[in-house]
Design a protein around this motif. Structure first.
Motif, PDB file in Angstrom:
ATOM      1  N   GLY A  45       0.837  -1.204   0.000  1.00 26.81           N
ATOM      2  CA  GLY A  45       0.000   0.000   0.000  1.00 26.81           C
ATOM      3  C   GLY A  45       0.866   1.246   0.000  1.00 26.81           C
ATOM      4  O   GLY A  45       0.575   2.226  -0.690  1.00 26.81           O
TER       5      GLY A  45
ATOM      6  N   ILE B 133      -5.213  -1.594  -9.725  1.00 25.65           N
ATOM      7  CA  ILE B 133      -4.392  -2.512 -10.532  1.00 25.65           C
ATOM      8  C   ILE B 133      -5.142  -2.797 -11.831  1.00 25.65           C
ATOM      9  O   ILE B 133      -6.324  -3.185 -11.795  1.00 25.65           O
TER      10      ILE B 133
ATOM     11  N   TYR C  85       6.664 -11.522 -10.035  1.00 18.58           N
ATOM     12  CA  TYR C  85       5.881 -10.701 -10.966  1.00 18.58           C
ATOM     13  C   TYR C  85       5.831  -9.259 -10.459  1.00 18.58           C
ATOM     14  O   TYR C  85       5.477  -8.984  -9.323  1.00 18.58           O
ATOM     15  N   ARG C  86       6.182  -8.363 -11.329  1.00 21.29           N
ATOM     16  CA  ARG C  86       6.052  -6.940 -11.032  1.00 21.29           C
ATOM     17  C   ARG C  86       5.338  -6.302 -12.211  1.00 21.29           C
ATOM     18  O   ARG C  86       5.706  -6.561 -13.359  1.00 21.29           O
TER      19      ARG C  86
ATOM     20  N   VAL D 130      11.373  -1.036  -5.966  1.00 19.13           N
ATOM     21  CA  VAL D 130      10.091  -1.220  -5.283  1.00 19.13           C
ATOM     22  C   VAL D 130       9.947  -2.614  -4.718  1.00 19.13           C
ATOM     23  O   VAL D 130       9.146  -2.849  -3.837  1.00 19.13           O
ATOM     24  N   GLY D 131      10.714  -3.561  -5.184  1.00 24.37           N
ATOM     25  CA  GLY D 131      10.612  -4.913  -4.654  1.00 24.37           C
ATOM     26  C   GLY D 131      10.930  -5.929  -5.734  1.00 24.37           C
ATOM     27  O   GLY D 131      11.016  -5.595  -6.914  1.00 24.37           O
ATOM     28  N   ALA D 132      11.083  -7.190  -5.287  1.00 23.41           N
ATOM     29  CA  ALA D 132      11.475  -8.229  -6.241  1.00 23.41           C
ATOM     30  C   ALA D 132      10.272  -8.952  -6.817  1.00 23.41           C
ATOM     31  O   ALA D 132      10.414  -9.880  -7.606  1.00 23.41           O
TER      32      ALA D 132
ATOM     33  N   GLY E 237       6.577 -10.367  -2.661  1.00 24.21           N
ATOM     34  CA  GLY E 237       5.739 -10.060  -1.501  1.00 24.21           C
ATOM     35  C   GLY E 237       4.399 -10.778  -1.527  1.00 24.21           C
ATOM     36  O   GLY E 237       4.061 -11.518  -0.585  1.00 24.21           O
TER      37      GLY E 237
ATOM     38  N   SER F 284      -7.238  -0.409  -4.389  1.00 29.51           N
ATOM     39  CA  SER F 284      -7.293  -1.879  -4.353  1.00 29.51           C
ATOM     40  C   SER F 284      -7.632  -2.334  -2.943  1.00 29.51           C
ATOM     41  O   SER F 284      -7.303  -1.662  -1.970  1.00 29.51           O
TER      42      SER F 284
HETATM   43  P1  ADP Z   1       6.573  -6.154  -5.103  1.00 30.79           P
HETATM   44  O1  ADP Z   1       7.781  -6.544  -4.404  1.00 30.79           O
HETATM   45  O2  ADP Z   1       6.798  -5.612  -6.456  1.00 30.79           O
HETATM   46  O3  ADP Z   1       5.682  -5.299  -4.250  1.00 30.79           O
HETATM   47  P2  ADP Z   1       4.447  -7.974  -4.861  1.00 30.79           P
HETATM   48  O4  ADP Z   1       4.386  -9.425  -5.101  1.00 30.79           O
HETATM   49  O5  ADP Z   1       4.160  -7.536  -3.475  1.00 30.79           O
HETATM   50  O6  ADP Z   1       5.837  -7.507  -5.355  1.00 30.79           O
HETATM   51  O7  ADP Z   1       3.426  -7.244  -5.827  1.00 30.79           O
HETATM   52  C1  ADP Z   1       3.391  -7.612  -7.190  1.00 30.79           C
HETATM   53  C2  ADP Z   1       2.872  -6.460  -8.034  1.00 30.79           C
HETATM   54  O8  ADP Z   1       1.522  -6.180  -7.712  1.00 30.79           O
HETATM   55  C3  ADP Z   1       3.570  -5.184  -7.776  1.00 30.79           C
HETATM   56  O9  ADP Z   1       4.725  -5.065  -8.560  1.00 30.79           O
HETATM   57  C4  ADP Z   1       2.530  -4.147  -8.124  1.00 30.79           C
HETATM   58  O10 ADP Z   1       2.560  -3.883  -9.473  1.00 30.79           O
HETATM   59  C5  ADP Z   1       1.218  -4.822  -7.810  1.00 30.79           C
HETATM   60  N1  ADP Z   1       0.647  -4.361  -6.527  1.00 30.79           N
HETATM   61  C6  ADP Z   1       0.731  -4.945  -5.339  1.00 30.79           C
HETATM   62  N2  ADP Z   1       0.050  -4.262  -4.386  1.00 30.79           N
HETATM   63  C7  ADP Z   1      -0.476  -3.184  -5.017  1.00 30.79           C
HETATM   64  C8  ADP Z   1      -1.271  -2.088  -4.589  1.00 30.79           C
HETATM   65  N3  ADP Z   1      -1.685  -1.959  -3.312  1.00 30.79           N
HETATM   66  N4  ADP Z   1      -1.644  -1.186  -5.520  1.00 30.79           N
HETATM   67  C9  ADP Z   1      -1.238  -1.315  -6.797  1.00 30.79           C
HETATM   68  N5  ADP Z   1      -0.496  -2.312  -7.268  1.00 30.79           N
HETATM   69  C10 ADP Z   1      -0.092  -3.236  -6.378  1.00 30.79           C
END
Ligand code: ADP
Length: 466
Positions: free
Chosen positions: A366, A398, A411-412, A420-422, A425, A450
């Protein structure tokens, strides 16, 4: 020996045995009845002869016109066996009388016997006759049964030849019918062989559509094929996912390692880089090492979840857990607007650490994926025997095309946004929710934010958890 041949032989042997028994009984009955009919006729003739009053021991008046058309021979004897008189149709021949027959007649009883002659068998009926209440001699009446024997021989031939022909015909028809009945089994065998050779699990056995043994076998076989196909597909998919996972993991690990390696190169440079640059390089290396550690931790959590590691299943009071989690998140982003609320006394069954990790992942997402002014709400509500824990954000939402993939590993939605992350999560959150016998889902509309919802089994709260 094939099943077809065994079945056909079995039918044929049973039919042949039945025919043998039937023919034997028929033949014996016909031959007995034939002899009995002639015997009765001879008895009748003897009686009539005696009652006609024309019978004198020494002068037989043969009343031929009273007898049946078949030639009848008549002869008289004394009790010592000496022949007294006989009809002229006997010529030089005499009607025989066995020793036993003679004894029976002497004892006042009649006697019937068959004798073989060159012209065929003769049935001879012998009976004592008397005059003035005294037994005076023996009357013998005989008839040829050669004609009947011929008929019986013809019957015998018909039964033997007919039996053999019927058995052979039954064997032929049985062979064809057994072949037709077993053909679907042959087809199943061929299909199974083709599947084994070509690994083509899309193939199906043609079903007869009947609810008989073969129809059920085909249906069961097809159902088994469908399951095999499913299992095969799952294994293939798992292998594919595993390969992709290994590839993605190596790729993700390589990026920070390359950076660290590059930075080490900078530090080794002669002449040494400036103190300022050195500081920046070291900061960079600390960041990359942190990223590496996070990544390895994430991979470890996923690997444990994949290995089916058992999580705790204990009552967790949501109110204190929410408070603790939100405090932690607020400390990370004091400028963001957070709302955390759980109805008092609401509790779920699960692993406290794992649930907290799931909540942190969702709240962190978030923070990461929404603009600074977007509000984030953590709430919970009872839903039957489950509790729905929701993390709602007022972010950009999303896109529908992205939504089905967000729980996939690495998946990103926007890989260009580095840092922002791998992309692990949500897959970790998914694995942890399932390991607690729960589920995780998302609803999102672009432009309207979302909502991620974790559902876990509801329970009553234990006092020491509160
Ligand atoms: P990341 O490490 O990129 O956060 P996640 O598995 O947590 O990996 O999330 C995967 C993808 O889902 C993110 O790259 C993002 O595009 C989308 N996402 C996750 N949570 C949100 C959110 N709250 N709002 C918008 N997009 C989101």
């Amino acid at each position: 020996m094939s099943l077809r041949l065994r079945l056909t032989l079995l039918y044929s042997i049973i039919l042949a045995l039945t025919l043998i028994v039937f023919s034997g009984v028929l033949y014996l009955t016909v031959s007995r009845v034939t002899v009995a009919v002639v015997q009765t006729a001879l008895q009748e003739q003897a009686k009539r002869l005696v009652s006609s009053g024309k019978l004198h021991l020494d002068n037989i008046e043969y009343p031929a016109h009273k007898f049946v058309p078949r030639e009848t021979y008549v002869q008289t004897r004394y009790f010592n066996g000496t022949i007294i008189d006989k009809t002229s149709n006997l010529g030089s021949q005499a009607l025989p009388l066995s020793e036993r027959g003679l004894q029976m007649c002497r004892a006042g009883r009649s006697w019937t016997e068959t004798v073989s002659t060159v012209d065929g068998r003769l049935l001879v009926y012998s009976a004592p006759i008397g005059a003035n209440n005294q037994q005076v001699g023996i009357l013998q009446v005989a008839q040829s049964i050669a004609d009947y024997d011929q008929s019986l021989a013809a019957l015998r031939r018909v039964l033997v030849i007919g039996g053999v022909v019927v058995t052979l015909a039954a064997f032929g028809i049985g062979w064809v019918l057994a072949g037709a009945a077993l053909r679907p089994i042959d087809r199943i065998t061929q299909t199974a062989q083709t599947i084994g050779a070509e690994r083509d699990f899309d193939r199906r056995v043609p079903s007869t559509g009947l609810n008989d043994e073969i129809g059920r076998l085909a249906t069961t076989f097809n159902a088994m094929l469908a399951q095999l196909q499913d299992a095969y597909r799952q294994v293939e998919q798992a292998l594919h996912t595993q390969r992709r996972f290994a590839g993605d993991a190596s790729h993700e690990l390589r990026t920070p390692l390359t950076t660290i390696r590059g930075n080490l190169g900078l530090l080794q440079r002669q002449p040494p880089i400036s103190d300022e640059d050195r500081e920046a390089v070291l900061d960079d290396m600390v960041d990359e090492t942190d990223r590496l550690m996070r990544l390895v931790n994430d991979l470890l959590v996923l690997a444990r979840a994949d290995a089916g590691r058992q999580l705790q299943s204990a009552p967790i009071a949501l109110d204190p857990l929410f408070e603790e989690t939100c405090r932690q998140v607020r400390a990370l982003a004091p400028e963001r607007q957070f709302t955390c609320a759980a109805p008092e006394g609401l509790a779920v069954l699960g692993d406290r650490d794992a649930l907290k990790q799931v909540l942190l992942i969702l709240l962190d997402n978030g923070l990461k994926h929404t603009p600074p002014n977007a509000a984030i709400t953590l709430s919970a509500a009872a839903e039957g025997d489950q509790v729905a824990i929701s993390v709602r954000d007022g972010g950009p939402g999303i896109p529908a095309a992205v939504l089905p993939h967000i729980f996939e590993r690495f998946y990103r939605a926007d890989p260009s946004r580095t840092g922002v992350g791998a992309g692990l999560g949500l897959s970790i959150a998914h694995a942890l929710a399932e390991a607690q016998h729960g589920s995780i889902g998302v609803t999102s509309q672009p432009g309207q934010g979302s909502t991620f919802t974790v559902r876990l089994p509801r329970t009553t709260c234990a006092e020491d958890d509160v």
